[in-house]
Design a protein around this motif. Sequence first.
Motif, mmCIF file in Angstrom:
data_model
loop_
_atom_site.group_PDB
_atom_site.id
_atom_site.type_symbol
_atom_site.label_atom_id
_atom_site.label_comp_id
_atom_site.label_asym_id
_atom_site.label_seq_id
_atom_site.Cartn_x
_atom_site.Cartn_y
_atom_site.Cartn_z
ATOM 1 N N LEU A 161 4.639 15.040 -4.754
ATOM 2 C CA LEU A 161 4.728 13.617 -4.394
ATOM 3 C C LEU A 161 3.390 13.035 -3.964
ATOM 4 C CD1 LEU A 161 8.119 13.702 -2.463
ATOM 5 C CD2 LEU A 161 7.722 13.092 -4.859
ATOM 6 N N ALA A 162 3.285 11.722 -4.124
ATOM 7 C CA ALA A 162 2.064 10.989 -3.776
ATOM 8 C C ALA A 162 2.384 9.941 -2.719
ATOM 9 C CB ALA A 162 1.512 10.299 -5.024
ATOM 10 N N THR A 163 1.341 9.456 -2.060
ATOM 11 C CA THR A 163 1.506 8.350 -1.112
ATOM 12 C C THR A 163 0.756 7.133 -1.660
ATOM 13 O OG1 THR A 163 -0.409 9.065 0.125
ATOM 14 C CG2 THR A 163 1.733 9.910 0.852
ATOM 15 N N GLY A 164 0.391 6.204 -0.787
ATOM 16 C CA GLY A 164 -0.294 4.986 -1.234
ATOM 17 C C GLY A 164 0.717 3.906 -1.593
ATOM 18 N N SER A 165 0.212 2.771 -2.047
ATOM 19 C CA SER A 165 1.119 1.651 -2.316
ATOM 20 C C SER A 165 1.917 1.848 -3.604
ATOM 21 C CB SER A 165 0.331 0.345 -2.380
ATOM 22 O OG SER A 165 -0.712 0.462 -3.316
ATOM 23 N N THR A 166 1.362 2.595 -4.564
ATOM 24 C CA THR A 166 1.982 2.681 -5.888
ATOM 25 C C THR A 166 3.400 3.277 -5.899
ATOM 26 O OG1 THR A 166 -0.222 2.840 -6.840
ATOM 27 C CG2 THR A 166 1.611 3.513 -8.252
ATOM 28 N N SER A 209 -0.932 8.443 8.816
ATOM 29 C CA SER A 209 -0.955 9.762 8.167
ATOM 30 C C SER A 209 0.021 9.766 6.986
ATOM 31 C CB SER A 209 -0.588 10.871 9.155
ATOM 32 O OG SER A 209 0.809 10.864 9.405
ATOM 33 N N TYR A 210 -0.246 10.636 6.047
ATOM 34 C CA TYR A 210 0.615 10.696 4.859
ATOM 35 C C TYR A 210 1.954 11.366 5.182
ATOM 36 C CZ TYR A 210 -3.069 8.824 1.893
ATOM 37 O OH TYR A 210 -3.998 7.999 1.300
ATOM 38 N N ARG A 211 1.977 12.236 6.192
ATOM 39 C CA ARG A 211 3.262 12.812 6.632
ATOM 40 C C ARG A 211 4.156 11.694 7.171
ATOM 41 N NH1 ARG A 211 7.503 15.662 6.240
ATOM 42 N NH2 ARG A 211 6.310 17.581 5.913
ATOM 43 N N ILE A 263 -3.376 6.534 -8.978
ATOM 44 C CA ILE A 263 -4.777 6.704 -9.384
ATOM 45 C C ILE A 263 -5.649 5.746 -8.579
ATOM 46 C CG2 ILE A 263 -4.492 5.080 -11.336
ATOM 47 C CD1 ILE A 263 -6.556 6.807 -12.885
ATOM 48 N N GLY A 264 -6.786 6.255 -8.121
ATOM 49 C CA GLY A 264 -7.726 5.390 -7.403
ATOM 50 C C GLY A 264 -8.667 4.714 -8.399
ATOM 51 N N ARG A 265 -9.321 3.640 -7.973
ATOM 52 C CA ARG A 265 -10.228 2.936 -8.890
ATOM 53 C C ARG A 265 -11.463 3.755 -9.216
ATOM 54 N NH1 ARG A 265 -11.824 -2.626 -7.514
ATOM 55 N NH2 ARG A 265 -11.753 -2.066 -5.303
HETATM 56 C C1 F6R Z 1 -2.140 9.365 -2.525
HETATM 57 C C2 F6R Z 1 -3.165 9.749 -3.477
HETATM 58 C C3 F6R Z 1 -4.122 8.763 -4.078
HETATM 59 C C4 F6R Z 1 -3.486 7.424 -4.456
HETATM 60 C C5 F6R Z 1 -4.540 6.476 -4.989
HETATM 61 C C6 F6R Z 1 -3.959 5.119 -5.343
HETATM 62 O O1 F6R Z 1 -1.375 10.490 -2.148
HETATM 63 O O2 F6R Z 1 -3.261 10.883 -3.772
HETATM 64 O O3 F6R Z 1 -4.694 9.341 -5.226
HETATM 65 O O4 F6R Z 1 -2.493 7.652 -5.404
HETATM 66 O O5 F6R Z 1 -5.555 6.303 -4.042
HETATM 67 O O6 F6R Z 1 -3.582 4.458 -4.164
HETATM 68 P P1 F6R Z 1 -2.682 3.145 -4.246
HETATM 69 O O7 F6R Z 1 -1.347 3.575 -4.776
HETATM 70 O O8 F6R Z 1 -2.558 2.675 -2.818
HETATM 71 O O9 F6R Z 1 -3.372 2.207 -5.155
#
Ligand code: F6R
Length: 251
Positions: free
Chosen positions: A40-45, A85-87, A141-143
């Motif tokens: 699993l991932a975090t962030g807004s996506t 935190s991501y937790r 994915i980050g920019r």
């Molecule tokens: C989060 C992670 C990061 C985010 C990426 C995009 O667990 O691993 O790679 O997926 O920074 O972040 P958002 O979704 O906020 O644009």
Amino acid sequence: MSIKVTVSPTKEQAVKAVAAEIAALIRARAAEGKEAILGLATGSTPVVLYKELIRLHKEEGLSFKNVTTFNLDEYYGLPGTHDQSYRYFMNTELFDHVDIDKNKTHVPNGMVPQEQVAEACAKYDADIKAAGGVDIQILGIGRTGHIGFNEPPCGPETRTHQVKLDELTIKDNARLFFHGKIEEVPTSAVTMGVGTILDAKKVILLAWGENKADIIKRSVKDAPSEMCPASWLQQHPDTEFVLDTAAASKL
Ligand code: F6R
């Protein structure tokens, strides 16, 4: 190998099929008396995906009792009780709303003393292997092209490790989180490596919005390179990019 790309008009529509695939895996494993292993991932996506999984739990009886999870990453220096935190994110965005056993949810520990980080990272990789490997890995994915927190330059062999965060990532994360305060964003994190991610049986990368369109194009079309860690996914046998129209607009 080319990456499979699925485009939908909106992110809400896009995640329906992803959530259905996850639900099918969980139910198939439950029928065999086995665990489903999710990365699993975090962030807004992924928030919109977690909303749909919670809906499936509440309205369609999807149980998470046979689910084990491994998150990609955690800020170094933040305890799991910290609201950035991501937790904490995983608890509030998903785990608190479904019937998962929290003892089976894994997020790298950002509070390990510096001299024990390498050992804790090796154990994280070993725990994933011991669980049978990740069945479906969800990514944003980050920019910068990062997946997890693997900032460029990053090769395809890396395992779970500590990383320094890129300036652009620190800026993006301060803008969206950390109450907009750049000085509050930690400067390093613990993340699954690209090699750890590539070990997953299936990888699903989600991306929404125009500001991801350039990096999506580079990841899908350019030759794999250390300067765009997501491009290594081209070497994975079963990776799908699930995009909205805006994120796919430069393909
Ligand atoms: C989060 C992670 C990061 C985010 C990426 C995009 O667990 O691993 O790679 O997926 O920074 O972040 P958002 O979704 O906020 O644009």
